[in-house]
Design an enzyme around this catalytic site. Structure first.
Site, PDB file in Angstrom:
ATOM      1  N   HIS A   7      -1.022  -4.367   5.731  1.00 35.17           N
ATOM      2  CA  HIS A   7      -2.421  -4.523   6.149  1.00 35.17           C
ATOM      3  C   HIS A   7      -3.331  -5.035   5.031  1.00 35.17           C
ATOM      4  CE1 HIS A   7      -1.882  -0.370   4.694  1.00 35.17           C
ATOM      5  NE2 HIS A   7      -3.094  -0.508   4.184  1.00 35.17           N
ATOM      6  N   GLU A   8      -2.795  -5.314   3.856  1.00 39.32           N
ATOM      7  CA  GLU A   8      -3.595  -5.848   2.751  1.00 39.32           C
ATOM      8  C   GLU A   8      -3.210  -7.308   2.551  1.00 39.32           C
ATOM      9  OE1 GLU A   8      -3.019  -3.376  -0.679  1.00 39.32           O
ATOM     10  OE2 GLU A   8      -3.445  -1.516   0.403  1.00 39.32           O
ATOM     11  N   LEU A  23     -10.811  11.633  -0.554  1.00 39.51           N
ATOM     12  CA  LEU A  23     -10.061  10.520   0.018  1.00 39.51           C
ATOM     13  C   LEU A  23      -8.568  10.820   0.081  1.00 39.51           C
ATOM     14  CD1 LEU A  23     -10.313   7.481   0.978  1.00 39.51           C
ATOM     15  CD2 LEU A  23      -9.591   6.890  -1.337  1.00 39.51           C
ATOM     16  N   ILE A  79      -5.064  12.598   0.750  1.00 45.97           N
ATOM     17  CA  ILE A  79      -4.614  13.355   1.923  1.00 45.97           C
ATOM     18  C   ILE A  79      -3.577  14.385   1.490  1.00 45.97           C
ATOM     19  CG2 ILE A  79      -3.548  13.212   4.202  1.00 45.97           C
ATOM     20  CD1 ILE A  79      -4.502  10.292   4.303  1.00 45.97           C
ATOM     21  N   HIS A 110       5.199   4.969   2.664  1.00 47.15           N
ATOM     22  CA  HIS A 110       5.517   6.030   3.627  1.00 47.15           C
ATOM     23  C   HIS A 110       6.375   5.479   4.767  1.00 47.15           C
ATOM     24  CE1 HIS A 110       3.111   9.254   1.952  1.00 47.15           C
ATOM     25  NE2 HIS A 110       2.055   8.451   1.861  1.00 47.15           N
ATOM     26  N   CYS A 159     -12.775   0.262  18.843  1.00 49.72           N
ATOM     27  CA  CYS A 159     -12.872   0.012  20.285  1.00 49.72           C
ATOM     28  C   CYS A 159     -14.145  -0.730  20.674  1.00 49.72           C
ATOM     29  CB  CYS A 159     -12.760   1.328  21.049  1.00 49.72           C
ATOM     30  SG  CYS A 159     -14.220   2.404  20.941  1.00 49.72           S
ATOM     31  N   TYR A 176     -12.828   7.982   4.864  1.00 49.16           N
ATOM     32  CA  TYR A 176     -11.706   7.308   5.519  1.00 49.16           C
ATOM     33  C   TYR A 176     -12.028   5.829   5.645  1.00 49.16           C
ATOM     34  CZ  TYR A 176      -8.340   5.997   9.155  1.00 49.16           C
ATOM     35  OH  TYR A 176      -7.343   5.384   9.864  1.00 49.16           O
ATOM     36  N   ARG A 209      -0.005   5.246 -15.333  1.00 51.14           N
ATOM     37  CA  ARG A 209      -1.228   4.967 -14.592  1.00 51.14           C
ATOM     38  C   ARG A 209      -2.471   5.424 -15.348  1.00 51.14           C
ATOM     39  NH1 ARG A 209       0.737   5.566  -8.241  1.00 51.14           N
ATOM     40  NH2 ARG A 209       1.461   3.399  -8.127  1.00 51.14           N
ATOM     41  N   CYS A 261       0.841  -1.197   0.000  1.00 50.43           N
ATOM     42  CA  CYS A 261       0.000   0.000   0.000  1.00 50.43           C
ATOM     43  C   CYS A 261       0.878   1.249   0.000  1.00 50.43           C
ATOM     44  CB  CYS A 261      -0.887  -0.026   1.248  1.00 50.43           C
ATOM     45  SG  CYS A 261      -1.893   1.454   1.498  1.00 50.43           S
ATOM     46  N   THR A 294       0.642   3.490   2.143  1.00 48.45           N
ATOM     47  CA  THR A 294       1.041   3.644   3.546  1.00 48.45           C
ATOM     48  C   THR A 294       2.345   2.914   3.824  1.00 48.45           C
ATOM     49  OG1 THR A 294      -1.269   3.843   4.248  1.00 48.45           O
ATOM     50  CG2 THR A 294       0.339   3.229   5.932  1.00 48.45           C
TER      51      THR A 294
END
Length: 340
Positions: free
Chosen positions: A63-64, A262, A264, A43, A93, A287, A200, A38, A40
Site C-alpha cells: 500500500h506504499e 500509534l 498496536i 505481518h 465509504c 490511526y 535503528r 511496511c 503490515t
C-alpha cells in the site's frame, strides 16, 4: 502484469502474473514505479494471527507507492495522464457520519489497499481518484514511495502542540524515527527516542534527536536529568506497541502531559491508571492519516526542508523481493524500497 501475491495460507509471498486491474469511471489506473515495504506487509508475509484473521487469499499486497497515471475514468476531474502520484491507502465509504462530516480517517467502513482490496505491489494499481495525491515536482520518487508511513508519523507528531515542548518517542521503527524528525523540525525542545535496537537508534541520531536511548542499558529518568528536565516530558508519542514502553512513558510524563498512541500492542495491555488519572494525562489514539490535511502538511514540510532521506536504507529491484522482505523483517533496516 507482474505482482506480489499472498497466494497461500502460509508464510511467504509469491510473484505471479495476473490481469491488469479494471478501473471505474471515478478511478485512475496508475503505473507503479516504486513501492515500500511496511510492517503490515511483514505481518502478511509471516502469516501471523492478525493476517490469518484479516487477509483474504489470494490478495495482491502492498500500500506504499509512487507511480504515474496512465488511464483516467471518464468522470474523473482534476487529474490527467502522466501526472506523478502517490495515494491514500484507506478507502472510505463516503456515507457514514464521519465521512459526511469530513473526518474520513474515522470511517467505520474503511477498506485497506493491499489488505482488503488489491494492493500496489504490482505493475498497475486502480485507485479511486479521490484517494490519489498529485505530487509537486520537488518531491522525489523515494520520498513519494514512503508518504503513507510518513503520514502516520505526521498524524501522530502533529496531534498535540510540540513547539518548545519536551517530547518522548517510544519505538525507533521507521515511523517513530520520522516522527522524531518532524517534531524537531517544527520546534520541539528536547526530543528523546527509546528502543532496544541499536541499528535503528543510530538512524534516529542521524535524524537529529537530542538523545537516542537503549533502555536495556540506560534509564529514562537519568537521561531526563542529564538534559536538565525537572518535571517530565510534555508530549509522548508511543510507536512501539510494547506494553513496557507504554507504562514507562506514563511514568515519564509531566502532569498535564499529552500522549498519542500509534503502536498496536500484541495483546490486552495493563496500564497503571493512577499515572493517567492523578497526572491528568490526555491520551489520543492515532490511526492512519487525516484525509487530507495530513497529506498537505507532510508535503509542505518536505518542501520547507524537512529531510527524511536517512530513514530509507535499502533499494532492491522487485525481482529481489524475497531478500528485501528478509531485510525488512530483520529489524536491521529503515525503509526498504522495491523498484518496478
Amino acid at each position: 502484469m507482474k505482482s506480489l501475491v499472498k497466494a497461500k495460507k502460509e508464510p511467504g509471498i509469491w510473484m505471479q502474473d495476473i490481469p491488469v486491474p479494471e478501473y471505474g469511471v471515478n478511478d485512475v489506473l496508475i503505473k507503479i514505479k516504486r513501492t515500500a515495504i511496511c510492517g503490515t506487509d511483514i505481518h502478511i508475509y509471516s502469516w501471523d494471527e492478525w493476517a490469518q484473521a484479516t487477509i483474504p487469499v489470494p490478495m495482491t499486497v502492498g500500500h506504499e507507492f509512487y507511480g504515474e497515471i496512465v488511464e483516467v475514468g471518464k468522470e474523473v476531474q482534476g487529474l490527467k495522464v502522466g501526472q506523478r502520484v502517490s495515494g491514500e491507502g484507506h478507502i472510505t465509504c463516503g456515507f457514514c457520519r464521519n465521512c459526511r462530516a469530513g473526518k474520513r480517517h474515522l470511517c467505520r467502513n474503511t477498506l485497506g489497499v493491499g489488505v482488503n482490496r488489491p494492493g500496489c505491489f504490482a505493475e498497475y494499481l486502480a485507485l479511486p481518484a479521490t484517494n490519489v495525491i498529485a505530487l509537486p515536482d520537488n518531491i522525489t520518487e523515494e520520498q513519494a514511495a514512503i508518504l503513507d508511513p510518513f503520514g502516520n508519523a505526521a498524524h501522530c507528531a502533529l496531534a498535540f502542540d510540540v513547539v518548545g515542548e519536551d517530547v518522548l518517542i517510544t519505538g525507533a521503527g521507521p515511523i517513530g524515527i520520522m516522527a522524531a524528525a518532524i517534531v524537531r523540525h517544527i520546534g520541539a525542545r528536547h526530543v528523546v527516542i527509546t528502543d532496544v535496537n541499536d541499528h535503528r537508534l543510530e538512524l534516529a541520531r542521524q535524524m537529529g534527536v537530542s538523545r537516542a536511548v537503549n533502555v536495556k542499558y540506560q534509564k529514562l529518568s537519568d537521561v531526563a536529568n542529564e538534559l536538565g528536565m525537572l518535571e517530565g516530558f510534555d508530549v509522548g508519542l508511543e510507536m512501539s506497541g510494547n506494553p513496557m514502553a507504554l507504562n514507562d512513558m506514563m511514568k515519564a510524563m509531566n502532569h498535564g502531559g499529552h500522549v498519542a498512541l500509534l503502536g498496536i500492542p500484541p495483546q490486552e495491555t495493563p496500564i497503571d491508571w493512577n499515572q493517567v488519572i492523578f497526572k491528568g494525562l490526555v491520551i489520543k489514539g492515532i490511526y492512519g492519516r487525516e484525509m487530507f490535511e495530513t497529506w498537505y502538511k507532510m508535503i509542505a514540510m518536505l518542501q520547507s526542508g524537512l529531510n527524511i532521506s536517512p530513514v530509507i536504507t535499502h533499494n532492491f529491484p522487485v525481482d529481489e523481493y524475497q531478500h528485501a522482505f528478509q531485510i525488512m523483517a530483520s529489524g536491521q533496516s529503515g525503509k526498504v524500497i522495491l523498484n518496478w
